[in-house]
Design a protein around this motif. Structure first.
Motif, PDB file in Angstrom:
ATOM      1  N   ALA A 192       7.096 118.299 -80.133  1.00  0.00           N
ATOM      2  CA  ALA A 192       8.194 117.926 -81.039  1.00  0.00           C
ATOM      3  C   ALA A 192       7.700 117.857 -82.473  1.00  0.00           C
ATOM      4  O   ALA A 192       6.596 117.372 -82.752  1.00  0.00           O
ATOM      5  CB  ALA A 192       8.768 116.572 -80.640  1.00  0.00           C
ATOM      6  N   VAL A 193       8.550 118.331 -83.379  1.00  0.00           N
ATOM      7  CA  VAL A 193       8.243 118.181 -84.800  1.00  0.00           C
ATOM      8  C   VAL A 193       8.386 116.697 -85.162  1.00  0.00           C
ATOM      9  O   VAL A 193       7.577 116.137 -85.891  1.00  0.00           O
ATOM     10  CB  VAL A 193       9.222 119.045 -85.642  1.00  0.00           C
ATOM     11  N   GLU A 194       9.427 116.082 -84.577  1.00  0.00           N
ATOM     12  CA  GLU A 194       9.684 114.672 -84.898  1.00  0.00           C
ATOM     13  C   GLU A 194      10.073 113.911 -83.638  1.00  0.00           C
ATOM     14  O   GLU A 194      10.850 114.416 -82.825  1.00  0.00           O
ATOM     15  CB  GLU A 194      10.846 114.585 -85.891  1.00  0.00           C
ATOM     16  N   GLN A 195       9.534 112.703 -83.484  1.00  0.00           N
ATOM     17  CA  GLN A 195      10.004 111.788 -82.431  1.00  0.00           C
ATOM     18  C   GLN A 195      10.641 110.595 -83.128  1.00  0.00           C
ATOM     19  O   GLN A 195      10.012 109.997 -83.995  1.00  0.00           O
ATOM     20  CB  GLN A 195       8.848 111.282 -81.602  1.00  0.00           C
ATOM     21  N   TYR A 196      11.855 110.249 -82.747  1.00  0.00           N
ATOM     22  CA  TYR A 196      12.455 109.092 -83.412  1.00  0.00           C
ATOM     23  C   TYR A 196      12.284 107.806 -82.599  1.00  0.00           C
ATOM     24  O   TYR A 196      12.659 106.737 -83.048  1.00  0.00           O
ATOM     25  CB  TYR A 196      13.934 109.339 -83.770  1.00  0.00           C
ATOM     26  N   ALA A 197      11.709 107.895 -81.409  1.00  0.00           N
ATOM     27  CA  ALA A 197      11.368 106.684 -80.653  1.00  0.00           C
ATOM     28  C   ALA A 197      10.087 106.949 -79.861  1.00  0.00           C
ATOM     29  O   ALA A 197      10.029 106.746 -78.647  1.00  0.00           O
ATOM     30  CB  ALA A 197      12.520 106.283 -79.746  1.00  0.00           C
TER      31      ALA A 197
ATOM     32  N   ILE B 297       7.618 124.163 -74.737  1.00  0.00           N
ATOM     33  CA  ILE B 297       8.999 123.877 -75.132  1.00  0.00           C
ATOM     34  C   ILE B 297       8.924 123.208 -76.500  1.00  0.00           C
ATOM     35  O   ILE B 297       8.306 122.146 -76.647  1.00  0.00           O
ATOM     36  CB  ILE B 297       9.682 122.939 -74.104  1.00  0.00           C
ATOM     37  N   ARG B 298       9.525 123.864 -77.492  1.00  0.00           N
ATOM     38  CA  ARG B 298       9.440 123.348 -78.872  1.00  0.00           C
ATOM     39  C   ARG B 298      10.738 122.646 -79.238  1.00  0.00           C
ATOM     40  O   ARG B 298      11.808 123.234 -79.120  1.00  0.00           O
ATOM     41  CB  ARG B 298       9.189 124.492 -79.850  1.00  0.00           C
ATOM     42  N   LEU B 299      10.623 121.417 -79.681  1.00  0.00           N
ATOM     43  CA  LEU B 299      11.798 120.636 -80.050  1.00  0.00           C
ATOM     44  C   LEU B 299      11.694 120.213 -81.508  1.00  0.00           C
ATOM     45  O   LEU B 299      10.595 119.878 -81.989  1.00  0.00           O
ATOM     46  CB  LEU B 299      11.891 119.371 -79.183  1.00  0.00           C
ATOM     47  N   GLU B 300      12.827 120.249 -82.178  1.00  0.00           N
ATOM     48  CA  GLU B 300      12.833 119.809 -83.580  1.00  0.00           C
ATOM     49  C   GLU B 300      12.739 118.284 -83.641  1.00  0.00           C
ATOM     50  O   GLU B 300      11.909 117.731 -84.333  1.00  0.00           O
ATOM     51  CB  GLU B 300      14.137 120.318 -84.234  1.00  0.00           C
ATOM     52  N   SER B 301      13.600 117.623 -82.863  1.00  0.00           N
ATOM     53  CA  SER B 301      13.648 116.161 -82.892  1.00  0.00           C
ATOM     54  C   SER B 301      14.031 115.637 -81.510  1.00  0.00           C
ATOM     55  O   SER B 301      14.943 116.157 -80.869  1.00  0.00           O
ATOM     56  CB  SER B 301      14.694 115.750 -83.939  1.00  0.00           C
ATOM     57  N   VAL B 302      13.329 114.616 -81.068  1.00  0.00           N
ATOM     58  CA  VAL B 302      13.573 114.057 -79.734  1.00  0.00           C
ATOM     59  C   VAL B 302      13.195 112.578 -79.777  1.00  0.00           C
ATOM     60  O   VAL B 302      12.425 112.164 -80.655  1.00  0.00           O
ATOM     61  CB  VAL B 302      12.730 114.845 -78.679  1.00  0.00           C
ATOM     62  N   ASP B 303      13.738 111.777 -78.852  1.00  0.00           N
ATOM     63  CA  ASP B 303      13.304 110.373 -78.841  1.00  0.00           C
ATOM     64  C   ASP B 303      11.798 110.313 -78.580  1.00  0.00           C
ATOM     65  O   ASP B 303      11.027 109.807 -79.382  1.00  0.00           O
ATOM     66  CB  ASP B 303      14.120 109.539 -77.826  1.00  0.00           C
ATOM     67  N   SER B 304      11.390 110.867 -77.443  1.00  0.00           N
ATOM     68  CA  SER B 304       9.976 110.852 -77.068  1.00  0.00           C
ATOM     69  C   SER B 304       9.713 112.075 -76.197  1.00  0.00           C
ATOM     70  O   SER B 304      10.493 112.344 -75.262  1.00  0.00           O
ATOM     71  CB  SER B 304       9.695 109.565 -76.277  1.00  0.00           C
ATOM     72  N   THR B 305       8.666 112.786 -76.468  1.00  0.00           N
ATOM     73  CA  THR B 305       8.361 113.971 -75.640  1.00  0.00           C
ATOM     74  C   THR B 305       8.043 113.543 -74.206  1.00  0.00           C
ATOM     75  O   THR B 305       8.287 114.293 -73.264  1.00  0.00           O
ATOM     76  CB  THR B 305       7.199 114.785 -76.230  1.00  0.00           C
ATOM     77  N   ASN B 306       7.506 112.315 -74.037  1.00  0.00           N
ATOM     78  CA  ASN B 306       7.253 111.833 -72.672  1.00  0.00           C
ATOM     79  C   ASN B 306       8.573 111.670 -71.912  1.00  0.00           C
ATOM     80  O   ASN B 306       8.668 112.024 -70.740  1.00  0.00           O
ATOM     81  CB  ASN B 306       6.509 110.494 -72.695  1.00  0.00           C
TER      82      ASN B 306
END
Ligand code: BTN
Length: 247
Positions: free
Chosen positions: A38-43, A9-18
């Motif tokens: 995820a390309v980016e995690q913001y948390a 599952i490919r995500l552009e941006s997510v808080d945390s993949t966990n």
């Protein structure tokens, strides 16, 4: 192809993949071996409630859903050992020789190249599922004062992050044989790669006391055994912190 990495599952941006993986599980959609990338995690979450920072798009930040772990809660460390050694093997395939800083930091020449955050779902005395979160520094060149390093900095070239992820899945499928059963009996290999084993270093206890200690091993529950002034004490993660290596 074996089960690990069959679904990504490919995500552009997510808080945390966990966190995302935990939600997938909560919604009853967990398929063993699914990777959330995820390309980016913001948390992004690290161990001991720390943040995990990674330059977007340059590194690997992903979580793997491991269904039907079926180990007892006192075997938790078998998962840590296995995943740490899988990272060692992955990087060995790229001719990068790393060590494991207890419990599961991956270091190259004392600098952090990868971190692992395993979150288990427990039912009774059994670990039912695990979310295995991995942050691997692949192409990042600057770490702003952090004691960190990347594959690119070590090798002087860039890597395709997907290729590295596929290699990791291959390592896991190979180490488990069936893509499912966590291999046990990896204690010797783990100790062989343990950073500072039998070397004096400075540690700090949870009460803030610093002492010179020598790691003598890791017990079967995964506690770090340290020779503290002639007495071997077994520490949990929350009870001890590594400060520095003695020269
Ligand atoms: C650590 O060394 O402190 C553990 C770091 C784990 C980071 C990874 S990145 C992908 C996954 N999602 C998270 O929020 N954390 C883990």
């Amino acid at each position: 192809m074996n089960s690990i990495g069959k679904k990504i599952i490919r995500l552009e941006s997510v808080d945390s993949t966990n966190n995302y993986a935990a939600n997938v599980i909560r919604n009853g959609k967990a398929e063993h071996g699914t990777v959330i990338l995820a390309v980016e995690q913001y948390a992004g979450k690290g161990q001991r409630n720390a943040q995990w920072l990674a330059a977007p798009g340059e590194n690997l930040t992903f979580s793997l859903i491991w269904d039907e772990v079926n180990l007892s809660v006192d075997q938790q460390f078998d998962i840590t050992r296995f995943i740490s050694l899988a990272m060692v093997e992955l990087l060995r395939r790229y001719a990068i020789d790393v060590e494991i800083k207890w419990p599961n930091d991956i270091l190259f020449e004392g600098k952090k190249i990868a971190g692992i955050l395993i979150e288990n779902q427990i039912q009774g005395m059994l670990i039912r599922r695990s979310v295995i979160g991995i942050g691997l520094n692949v192409n990042q060149n600057h770490f702003d004062g952090l004691n960190a390093i990347s594959m690119a900095l070590i090798k002087g070239r860039k890597y395709v992050t997907d290729d590295v992820l596929f290699s990791f899945c291959e390592v896991l499928n190979h180490m488990t044989k069936d893509g499912r059963s966590i291999p046990l009996g990896l204690q010797e290999s783990y100790l062989n790669k343990l950073y500072c084993l039998n070397r004096e270093a400075v540690y700090q206890t949870s009460s803030g006391v610093e002492f010179n200690g020598i790691i003598t091993g890791v017990d079967r529950n995964g506690r770090l055994e340290v020779d503290n002034n002639g007495e071997i004490v077994a520490y949990d993660l929350k009870d001890i912190r590594f400060i520095s290596q003695n020269s």
